[in-house]
Enzyme design. Structure first.
Site, short mmCIF file in Angstrom:
data_model
loop_
_atom_site.label_atom_id
_atom_site.label_comp_id
_atom_site.label_asym_id
_atom_site.label_seq_id
_atom_site.Cartn_x
_atom_site.Cartn_y
_atom_site.Cartn_z
N HIS A 13 0.82 -1.21 0.00
CA HIS A 13 0.00 0.00 0.00
C HIS A 13 0.86 1.26 0.00
O HIS A 13 2.03 1.24 0.37
CB HIS A 13 -0.95 0.01 1.20
CG HIS A 13 -0.23 0.08 2.52
ND1 HIS A 13 0.32 1.24 3.01
CD2 HIS A 13 0.03 -0.87 3.44
CE1 HIS A 13 0.88 1.01 4.18
NE2 HIS A 13 0.72 -0.27 4.46
N GLU A 84 -2.35 -7.05 7.86
CA GLU A 84 -0.97 -6.94 8.34
C GLU A 84 -0.79 -7.74 9.63
O GLU A 84 -1.75 -8.08 10.33
CB GLU A 84 -0.61 -5.46 8.55
CG GLU A 84 0.81 -5.19 9.06
CD GLU A 84 1.93 -5.69 8.15
OE1 GLU A 84 2.06 -6.91 7.96
OE2 GLU A 84 2.71 -4.84 7.66
#
Length: 198
Positions: A13, A84
């Protein structure tokens, strides 16, 4: 006609306030900065020459927005396995601050209190890898720094902690593939220069 096996494109990202400050950002849903949004659009320019049979994204906003701004949001399927690493008690903290309490601490070797181990993250990405290897065609994965590093290690058949060897910057493109039947990294941590609005 190319006989190269399909590839898996990994995208970390774009920039967030916490990536700029160096804070461990696991499950906190931090948005992209304006610069991170520009980075995501630049990733889209790089990816527009590819056709993906499967697009996967973490459900966390920073990854999902990167996917959308890169032009692949409509095709994306969210996978919780791509969230994550759960940093537990170290969420939102910087390594330098953690090392004041635990000198020499590293995530890879020492783990986190009340969070995930490298092996647990590895088990999650193994499920994603099984899905990726079943796809007839290329795939794209939008996710997070530590998670993608573990994914790359497991793709190669290494233990999850070997992800420590693969530095990965925000808004970068990496490519996993094969050399004959051997899983390989074909490209790693490629960034595209972005001219930012002032």
């Amino acid at each position: 006609m190319s006989t190269r096996p399909p590839e898996v494109v990994l995208v970390r990202h774009g920039e967030t306030e916490w990536t700029l400050s160096g804070k461990h950002t696991g499950r906190t849903d931090i948005p992209l900065t304006a610069g991170g949004r520009q980075e995501a659009q630049a990733v889209g320019v790089e990816l527009q020459v590819r056709r993906f049979a499967l697009v996967l994204t973490s459900p966390l906003a920073r990854a999902a927005e990167t996917c959308r701004l890169a032009g692949l949001g409509d095709a994306a399927v969210e996978r919780d396995e791509l969230m994550e690493w759960d940093y537990g008690a170290y969420e939102g903290r910087k390594t330098i601050d953690i090392r004041e309490e635990r000198p020499g601490w590293t995530l890879w070797r020492d783990g986190v209190p009340d969070g995930e181990t490298a092996a647990q993250v590895g088990a999650r990405v193994d499920r994603v890898i099984a899905e990726l290897r079943s796809v007839a065609g290329e795939a794209a994965v939008f996710a997070h720094g530590h998670l993608l590093r573990v994914l790359a290690a497991r793709w190669l058949g290494l233990e999850p902690g070997a992800g420590r060897l693969f530095a990965l910057d925000p808004a970068t493109i990496s490519i996993l593939g094969y050399e004959r039947e051997t899983p390989v990294i074909r490209m790693w941590n490629r960034t595209r220069a972005v001219e930012r609005d002032s």
